[in-house]
Motif scaffolding. Structure first.
Motif, short mmCIF file in Angstrom:
data_model
loop_
_atom_site.label_atom_id
_atom_site.label_comp_id
_atom_site.label_asym_id
_atom_site.label_seq_id
_atom_site.Cartn_x
_atom_site.Cartn_y
_atom_site.Cartn_z
N MET A 1 0.84 -1.20 0.00
CA MET A 1 0.00 0.00 0.00
C MET A 1 0.88 1.25 0.00
O MET A 1 1.96 1.25 0.58
CB MET A 1 -0.90 0.02 1.23
CG MET A 1 -1.92 -1.11 1.25
SD MET A 1 -3.12 -0.91 2.54
CE MET A 1 -4.10 -2.38 2.27
N GLU B 1 -10.38 6.90 9.00
CA GLU B 1 -10.89 6.31 10.24
C GLU B 1 -9.84 6.37 11.35
O GLU B 1 -10.13 6.76 12.49
CB GLU B 1 -11.29 4.85 10.01
CG GLU B 1 -12.43 4.66 9.03
CD GLU B 1 -12.60 3.20 8.61
OE1 GLU B 1 -13.67 2.87 8.08
OE2 GLU B 1 -11.64 2.41 8.81
N ALA C 1 -2.18 4.67 3.61
CA ALA C 1 -3.54 5.14 3.35
C ALA C 1 -4.56 4.18 3.95
O ALA C 1 -5.69 4.57 4.29
CB ALA C 1 -3.78 5.27 1.85
N LYS C 2 -4.14 2.92 4.11
CA LYS C 2 -5.02 1.92 4.71
C LYS C 2 -4.15 0.87 5.38
O LYS C 2 -3.14 0.45 4.82
CB LYS C 2 -5.91 1.27 3.66
CG LYS C 2 -6.89 0.24 4.19
CD LYS C 2 -7.74 -0.35 3.07
CE LYS C 2 -8.73 -1.39 3.59
NZ LYS C 2 -8.07 -2.54 4.22
N LEU D 1 -1.25 1.82 10.98
CA LEU D 1 -1.11 2.81 9.91
C LEU D 1 0.32 3.34 9.79
O LEU D 1 0.68 3.95 8.78
CB LEU D 1 -2.09 3.96 10.14
CG LEU D 1 -3.56 3.59 9.92
CD1 LEU D 1 -4.48 4.62 10.54
CD2 LEU D 1 -3.86 3.44 8.42
N ASP E 1 -4.96 -5.74 6.13
CA ASP E 1 -5.92 -6.65 6.76
C ASP E 1 -5.16 -7.64 7.64
O ASP E 1 -3.99 -7.97 7.39
CB ASP E 1 -6.71 -7.43 5.69
CG ASP E 1 -7.54 -6.50 4.82
OD1 ASP E 1 -7.76 -5.35 5.23
OD2 ASP E 1 -7.93 -6.94 3.72
N THR F 1 -8.92 2.51 7.46
CA THR F 1 -8.49 3.54 6.50
C THR F 1 -7.84 4.67 7.27
O THR F 1 -8.05 4.83 8.49
CB THR F 1 -9.67 4.08 5.70
OG1 THR F 1 -10.57 4.75 6.60
CG2 THR F 1 -10.42 2.95 5.00
N LEU F 2 -7.05 5.50 6.59
CA LEU F 2 -6.39 6.61 7.27
C LEU F 2 -7.42 7.58 7.84
O LEU F 2 -7.22 8.12 8.94
CB LEU F 2 -5.45 7.33 6.30
CG LEU F 2 -4.70 8.53 6.89
CD1 LEU F 2 -3.93 8.13 8.14
CD2 LEU F 2 -3.77 9.15 5.86
#
Length: 735
Positions: free
Chosen positions: A1, A134, A65-66, A40, A69, A131-132
């Protein structure tokens, strides 16, 4: 990512300067840790905090950015509850799966794992990374919630209806991931990419931040703001040093003032001011304090450390002609200095001796009387200590103790409480009192904090000891012992002051003697006061006094004079000493070994610690420490009185004879070294006992059936135990 750098800024009204540094560090630190907890940022990411009077900001490198998982194992319930006897799903398991957003099809993903008691059902699932947007929202909420705000204020946000609580009204939020705005909302503000620079010096009223990495440079170029607290502080130091060097002077060294001034300006500009030289007749401590505390100036000192009539101003603006800024500051400081001169001149019109009676009108504590009564107790304790330590100083000690608190009644100390003691010294010198007395008046408050100087002369040491003992014993007597982290009367600091004077001052005076002396003086005074009060009450009621009345009258002092008071106060002092020694680098084992003997002369503690440290390095030390612990455990179980008298005729086994012979040979030498104060050599002399002690425990049955044999062996062990534990309790070194 993709990973890019992140910039977050909260733009606010002027923040409290004394709190700004901590606010900036906390904001950036909590923000970073919360982002890290959500995956993050990585261990390689770096956070940089920014803090100015009008902004808190953080720059974080390599922010995703995310978040990735991750696989999670959700513990559900015991298999016996989730599955019936045929292995079918029970309603309880269906309900649990539905609560987790799954259905019966997830049963195929279940697995069993035994926890040592029963089979437990687990659901393995993939949890989507945050996500960033959040993650940043959560991080901002957490950072604001954990800010060490000294005092919260309530204000309305822009909609005019809703109120929020924060340290100061906030007016803008910047959140950039690279060049992209990250969606976030706090305090009624939505994140954007624009901020404001310096109130007066900025080139543009509004600054649009191009990217996370351009923030600091844009603020400097377009906003005339040095965003970094550290960089701004360094720039102030540079300018102060350069300005002082031009005058061949030195700015006063005060890191707290430097931090505060750094928190007051966004664009520092150091200017030189001066005042009339006639003010230098006032003690320089007064002038320095008023310039630092009230005006945030940096007084300038000459090569001898004497105050000059020049000072440095750290301005927040850079006008082409600074004369008006300098002139304005000079006009502001002049009345302050004039007040100090007036107070000094007025105070010297009365002698210190003439003010003593006024202490009776100043309340010290509602249960301990006035400052006058307290002063009388300090005088009595100081006199008794002087007679014990150095009788030739008694007269000076009494005079210094009598005058030690009277400067509390002067105008100067009334205006500047920080000068108590200092002004007493100046006034005493003005009256021509002996220097030992004058300096003792100032020094009896020392040491005031960790690392502070001790009183300069022995008169000051004695009065300082008396003052701290009176405080400690007096407040203990009314139940004001510190609890947890609460110590409103700074009794821990008083105890450390006593410790330092006894140890660093190498005073050979017993802690028990000092404490007992203070208890007896304070107790007798309280008894007299309570009895006088009771008598006056009875007289007013026209009733005769009885023995029962006397018991009631003296009951108040019971706490001070009760059995155990001495032990409680000594325990408190030794607890502070133990903590202090550990903070200085001694191990807990070493400290426990020395202090478990509660040595009466604290001045011996450093030598005992050094001896224990040296002994512990010997190859024989572990075995001797373990043997010492074993001996102690054996002796604890013995009922009745133990003796050290060993009957040589009852020594049967070769090993016990060898131990007795070894003790007979080594004990006199170890004792002689101990008495001479050579604790290291005394302990090292005992190292030769390792072999006979080991042989004794390998070959001798201590608890023999024959009573005489058993008692003789216990006496031998008791003699060994006492010989080994004169310097320290060596059993504390056993692992």
């Amino acid at each position: 990512m993709s990973k890019q750098n992140l910039l977050v800024e909260l733009f606010v009204e002027e923040l409290p300067p004394k709190a700004l540094k901590k606010l900036g560090e906390s904001f950036a630190g909590v923000l970073f840790e919360t982002l890290k907890a959500q995956g993050l940022v990585s261990d390689e990411s770096v956070v940089t905090n920014f803090a100015t009077p009008r902004r808190l900001a953080a720059h974080v490198t390599a922010v995703a950015a995310k978040a990735a998982d991750k696989q999670v194992a959700q513990k559900l319930m015991p298999a016996s509850v989730g599955l019936d006897a045929n292995g079918n799903v029970t309603p309880a398991l269906v309900k649990k799966l539905q609560a987790l957003g799954a259905d019966e099809s997830a049963v195929a993903q279940l697995r069993k794992e035994n926890d040592g008691k029963a089979d437990i059902l687990f659901l393995d699932a993939t949890q989507a990374g945050a996500t960033l947007a959040e993650g940043l929202q959560k991080a901002l909420d957490e950072a604001l919630a954990k800010l060490p705000i000294p005092k919260v204020m309530t204000y309305q946000i822009n909609d005019g209806w809703e109120s929020v609580n924060f340290v100061r009204p906030a007016h803008g939020l910047v959140a950039l991931h690279g060049t992209q705005i990250v969606s976030a909302t706090v305090l009624g503000l939505s994140a954007g990419n624009s901020t404001q620079g310096h109130r007066f010096e900025a080139k543009n009223a509004t600054i649009t931040i191009q990217s996370a990495d351009s923030y600091a440079q844009q603020l400097a170029d377009e906003g005339a703001v040095i965003a970094s607290f550290g960089a701004r502080k360094a720039e102030i130091v540079r300018q102060l040093t350069a300005a002082a060097a031009k005058e061949n002077l030195t700015p006063i060294d005060d890191d707290a003032l430097l931090d505060e001034v750094t928190a007051l300006v966004e664009l520092p500009n150091v200017l030189l001011g001066q005042f009339e030289q006639e003010f230098l007749e006032v003690p320089q401590e007064c002038l320095i304090l008023t310039m630092k505390a009230n005006q945030k100036y940096f007084p300038l000192l000459d090569a001898n450390g004497k105050l000059t009539h020049k000072f440095l101003i750290v301005s927040n603006i850079k006008p082409a002609d600074p004369s008006k800024v300098i002139g304005g500051n000079e006009r502001v400081v002049r009345p302050r200095l004039a007040d100090a001169k007036f107070f000094f001149d007025q105070d010297r019109k009365k002698t210190l001796e003439s003010r003593i009676d006024g202490l009776a009108k100043v309340v010290y504590h509602n249960k301990l009387g006035s400052q006058g009564e307290r002063n009388a107790r300090v005088v009595a304790i100081a006199k008794a200590i002087a007679e014990q330590i150095n009788p030739s100083l008694t007269a000076k000690v009494i005079q210094a103790a009598r005058l030690s608190k009277v400067d509390l009644l002067t105008d100067m100390v009334g205006e500047f409480p920080e000068l108590q003691g200092i002004m007493g010294r100046y006034y005493a010198q003005h009256e021509g009192l002996d220097d030992d007395v004058a300096f003792a008046i100032e020094d009896h408050y020392k040491p005031r904090f960790a690392g502070d100087d001790l009183p300069r002369h022995q008169v000051g040491v004695i009065v300082a000891l008396a003052d701290k003992l009176e405080t400690l014993v007096g407040l203990f007597s009314i139940g004001e012992k510190p609890t947890g982290d609460k110590d409103p009367f700074a009794l821990r600091r008083q105890a450390l002051g006593i410790i330092r004077m006894l140890i660093d001052g190498k005073l050979e005076v017993s802690l028990s003697d000092l404490t007992t002396l203070a208890i007896s003086i304070i107790g007798s005074e309280q008894i007299q006061k309570e009895w006088s009060l009771k008598l006056s009450q009875l007289e007013a009621a026209n009733k005769p006094a009885t023995s029962g009345d006397r018991m009631v009258a003296t009951g108040y002092v019971g706490r001070a004079m009760a059995p155990g008071a001495l032990e409680n106060i000594k325990e408190f002092i030794f607890d502070r000493l133990a903590n202090n020694l550990r903070e200085q680098g001694s191990s807990s084992q070493e400290v426990d070994a020395v202090l478990s003997l509660t040595p009466e002369l604290l001045s011996e503690v450093p030598a005992r610690l050094a001896a224990v440290r040296s002994f512990a390095s010997l190859v024989e030390a572990p075995a001797l420490a373990a043997a010492n612990k074993r001996v102690g455990n054996i002796l604890k179980k013995v009922e009745g009185e133990l003796t050290t008298e060993v009957n040589a005729n009852l020594l049967q086994e070769p090993a016990e004879k060898a131990l007795a012979d070894a003790l007979t040979a080594v004990k006199p030498k170890a004792d002689q070294l101990f008495e001479s104060g050579d604790y290291t050599a005394s302990l090292q002399a005992l190292a030769v006992l390792k072999a006979p002690v080991d042989a004794f425990f390998d070959n001798v049955m201590v608890n023999a059936d024959n009573v005489d044999l058993r008692n003789n062996r216990l006496a031998l062990l008791n003699q060994l135990h006492q010989a080994m534990n004169r310097v320290a309790d060596l059993s504390k070194l056993a692992s």
